[in-house]
Design a protein around this motif. Structure first.
Motif, PDB file in Angstrom:
ATOM      1  N   ALA A  17       0.987  -1.283  -0.339  1.00  0.00           N
ATOM      2  CA  ALA A  17       0.083  -0.053  -0.227  1.00  0.00           C
ATOM      3  C   ALA A  17       0.510   1.284  -0.222  1.00  0.00           C
ATOM      4  N   ARG A  61       0.757   6.241   0.849  1.00  0.00           N
ATOM      5  CA  ARG A  61       0.444   6.384   1.758  1.00  0.00           C
ATOM      6  C   ARG A  61      -0.083   7.483   0.879  1.00  0.00           C
ATOM      7  N   LYS A  99      -8.037  -1.414   8.644  1.00  0.00           N
ATOM      8  CA  LYS A  99      -6.348  -2.177   8.467  1.00  0.00           C
ATOM      9  C   LYS A  99      -6.711  -2.833   9.952  1.00  0.00           C
ATOM     10  N   ARG A 158       0.715 -10.413   8.006  1.00  0.00           N
ATOM     11  CA  ARG A 158       0.109 -10.062   6.627  1.00  0.00           C
ATOM     12  C   ARG A 158       0.174 -11.793   6.341  1.00  0.00           C
ATOM     13  N   VAL A 163      -7.332   1.215   4.961  1.00  0.00           N
ATOM     14  CA  VAL A 163      -6.727   1.048   3.928  1.00  0.00           C
ATOM     15  C   VAL A 163      -7.799   1.337   2.527  1.00  0.00           C
ATOM     16  N   LYS A 182      -8.937   0.728  -1.726  1.00  0.00           N
ATOM     17  CA  LYS A 182      -8.059   0.182  -2.519  1.00  0.00           C
ATOM     18  C   LYS A 182      -9.322   0.791  -3.788  1.00  0.00           C
ATOM     19  N   ARG A 191       3.923  -1.206  -4.650  1.00  0.00           N
ATOM     20  CA  ARG A 191       3.882  -0.808  -3.534  1.00  0.00           C
ATOM     21  C   ARG A 191       3.141   0.338  -4.813  1.00  0.00           C
ATOM     22  N   TRP A 198      -3.972   0.406  -3.602  1.00  0.00           N
ATOM     23  CA  TRP A 198      -3.592   0.396  -1.884  1.00  0.00           C
ATOM     24  C   TRP A 198      -3.616   1.734  -1.452  1.00  0.00           C
ATOM     25  N   LYS A 231      -3.064   3.380   2.970  1.00  0.00           N
ATOM     26  CA  LYS A 231      -2.924   2.871   3.857  1.00  0.00           C
ATOM     27  C   LYS A 231      -3.186   4.718   4.877  1.00  0.00           C
ATOM     28  N   LYS A 281      -3.416   6.029   8.295  1.00  0.00           N
ATOM     29  CA  LYS A 281      -3.101   5.876   9.859  1.00  0.00           C
ATOM     30  C   LYS A 281      -3.325   6.863  11.100  1.00  0.00           C
ATOM     31  N   ASP A 283       2.494   8.123   9.376  1.00  0.00           N
ATOM     32  CA  ASP A 283       2.119   7.413   9.542  1.00  0.00           C
ATOM     33  C   ASP A 283       4.468   6.693   9.954  1.00  0.00           C
TER      34      ASP A 283
END
Ligand code: AMP
Length: 579
Positions: free
Chosen positions: A225, A227, A246, A251, A397, A399, A410, A414, A416, A418, A427
């Motif tokens: 993912a 950011r 998330k 994983r 997340v 998508k 990456r 996707w 992310k 946070k 992040d």
């Protein structure tokens, strides 16, 4: 190619710190080998016998190897131990102890197959058999070959041959330049097996590489993912998105082929043995073969709570797996499917893949699909994010619903979102420890005063410094870190490290640490992102948040490209400034 020839080339690689030279020497090795030698050589140069995802271990640690060396060279064990302490590297120790003179050394295929025999030996008396075979090998090898044999056996090559270096060398060996790199990389992302890729390139060329497809049992490199600073930026860039919680777990890539289930971590290590409850849940799925992607997290039925990442990874210790499986069973939230009943699903749009995952999983306690909601509103996305955070999750997340599964990429398929501990969106950065400074005063007691840390430059396949770390750890934390560092200490700057700083002790890049910083700033001294004309990047007020070593290889640390992007985002007006 006989093993002595390979060993001589490994010595040349050890002597250089320039990546181009490393690539050139390795490509000469490839150009000189027969097709049957491609696979063994590819694994051996990385200190392995098989691709990374196959749990093949030689099973001879330093202690046993010392016994083998003493027996092979007929020197007292105490002498081996003493010299090894002095030299600090068992490979170099063995080189010194080995009787001089050239020998008629076996070829690489033979050495590889004898090591494989050692790896396969099990059951009663297997330790003796392993040692006997190893002693036999040592006696067949000259001093330089013995050094590299020992390093291969310990899995510590000290050469800095990362996967990109192998891909470049293969391209040079066949084409004389780097132009095959994209095709090689694509095949690598789908199969994760450098040996298979080398062999395919020799046998059937570029078309053969293109034809290497995703298959159950072979992990593919996970989609990662990007950011963005806030929900507005996400909606602006992606439009309509699918939003999922998330989860802060591990994983997992779950493969089922017939009745055989295997589970791989984010860095493609086999974790099948660790998670028996996931294995049995996956075995029940009504499909011939399948590959699922998800996040596994431990669940405590008594408190009805999910257990934090650190505790989830406590399972890595071999003992008590069964107890754990009963007291805090794992659950996996499945968010993707890449392969089903012989068909590669990666080209399908995400929305369709998710539907297929939902159809085939039919939520059980153990396997559940991660909830997915659609929105093109920044307000709704913000609400969703805050809602998930208040439920103790890490964030969300978002998508792109029409995106394919791009193995190993990456990108903005996707994104992310946070939040950090202060409640603002930002992040953390994953850095690799590259060295340390002996502390003064109280810190000296623990052996390390400050750590030199770097990020990964994928283009150059090297680690470049970005910060020194001093705060964020308790006394106990420092003690633990120091304990783990000691096995990684090396006498000189490791091959793939680019640094203007010289710490008291250099470390083999291996440990990944998660840090939070106030800001990314330009730096005239740190080498991360540094170019001939421009400065590098540094972190302002970095502090260690956690020791995230369990599921990240050094190459999985934050990349220079990501740092540059974060720096750019930070400069945008109206940004949500990291603190
Ligand atoms: P990061 O490790 O910070 O780059 O964040 C990406 C990671 O979040 C992935 O590699 C997954 O392990 C994890 N993750 C948790 N929940 C999800 C989800 N719903 N979709 C994708 N990744 C997820």
């Amino acid at each position: 190619m006989n093993f002595a020839e390979l060993a001589a080339n490994l010595d040349r690689m050890e002597a250089t710190t320039k990546r181009n030279e490393l690539v050139a020497i390795l490509s000469e090795v490839y150009a000189a080998c027969t097709p049957d030698e491609l696979r063994p050589i590819t694994y051996l140069i990385q200190g392995r016998l098989a691709p990374f995802f196959e749990p093949v271990e030689i099973g001879l640690g330093e202690r046993l190897l010392i016994n083998a060396v003493a027996a092979a060279y007929q020197v007292p064990k105490v002498e081996v131990v003493k010299l090894n302490k002095q030299v600090g590297d068992l490979g170099a120790t063995v080189q010194r102890l080995a009787p001089g003179g050239p020998r008629d050394t076996p070829d690489v295929v033979d050495v590889h197959s004898r090591l494989s025999e050692i790896a396969a030996a099990g059951g009663g008396g297997s330790q003796e058999r392993k040692l006997d075979t190893f002693i036999g090998l040592l006696n067949d090898l000259d001093a330089i070959s013995a050094k590299h044999l020992v390093r291969i056996t310990l899995g510590k090559m000290r050469l800095g041959i990362g996967d990109p270096t192998v891909l470049d060398a293969l391209s040079f060996a066949r084409k004389g330049d780097r132009t095959l790199r994209p095709v090689l990389e694509g095949a690598y992302n789908r199969t994760s097996d450098l040996g298979l890729i080398a062999r395919t390139l020799w046998d059937t060329g570029e078309a053969g590489l293109e034809a290497l497809k995703v298959r159950a049992g072979h992990p593919l490199r996970p989609q990662l993912a990007e950011r963005l600073p806030n929900p507005e930026a996400v909606i602006k860039k992606l439009g309509m998105v699918g939003v999922q919680p998330k989860y802060d777990g591990l994983r997992v890539q779950i493969h089922k082929e017939g009745q055989e289930v295997s589970i791989f971590s984010r860095n493609l290590e086999s974790m099948t043995e660790m998670f028996p409850e996931l294995v049995s849940a996956a075995a029940k799925l009504d499909v011939t073969n399948v590959i699922l992607d998800g996040e596994a997290i431990a669940y405590n039925p008594e408190s009805d709570e999910y257990v934090p990442f650190q505790e989830t990874t406590a399972r890595r210790r071999k003992e008590g797996i069964q107890e754990f499986a009963e007291s805090v069973p794992m659950r996996a939230f499945i968010f993707d499917v890449m392969f089903r009943d012989g068909t590669d699903l990666t080209p399908l749009p995400y929305e369709r893949r998710f539907e297929i995952a939902r159809e085939l999983i039919r939520d059980s306690e153990t396997l559940q699909t991660a909830p997915l909601m659609k929105t093109d509103s920044a307000d709704v996305l913000t609400r969703e994010l805050l809602d998930n955070i208040s439920r103790g999750l890490e964030g969300v997340v978002a998508k792109r619903l029409d995106s394919p599964y791009q193995a190993g990429a990456r990108n903005f398929n996707w994104v992310k979102l946070k939040r950090n501990t202060s409640g603002q969106l930002t992040d953390t950065i994953d850095v690799v420890l590259l060295g340390y400074y002996r502390g003064k005063g109280k810190r000296a007691e623990f052996g390390a005063g400050a750590l030199l840390a770097g990020v990964y430059d994928a283009d150059k396949d090297e680690f470049a410094t970005i910060t020194k770390l001093g705060t964020g750890l308790s006394d106990q934390g420092w003690r633990e870190i120091h304990g783990r560092l000691s096995s990684l200490e090396v006498a000189e700057k490791p091959a793939r490290v680019s640094s203007n700083f010289v710490p008291d002790i250099w470390l083999e890049p291996a440990i990944v640490v998660e840090v939070l910083a106030d800001e990314i700033t330009p730096s005239p001294r740190h080498t991360a992102g540094m170019t001939a004309s421009g400065p590098g990047f540094a972190l302002r007020f970095p502090r260690i948040v956690s020791m995230r070593t369990a599921d990240k290889k050094p190459e999985d640390a934050t990349s220079v490209r990501e740092i540059r992007e974060m720096y750019e985002q930070q400069r945008q007006p109206g940004r949500n400034r990291p603190r």
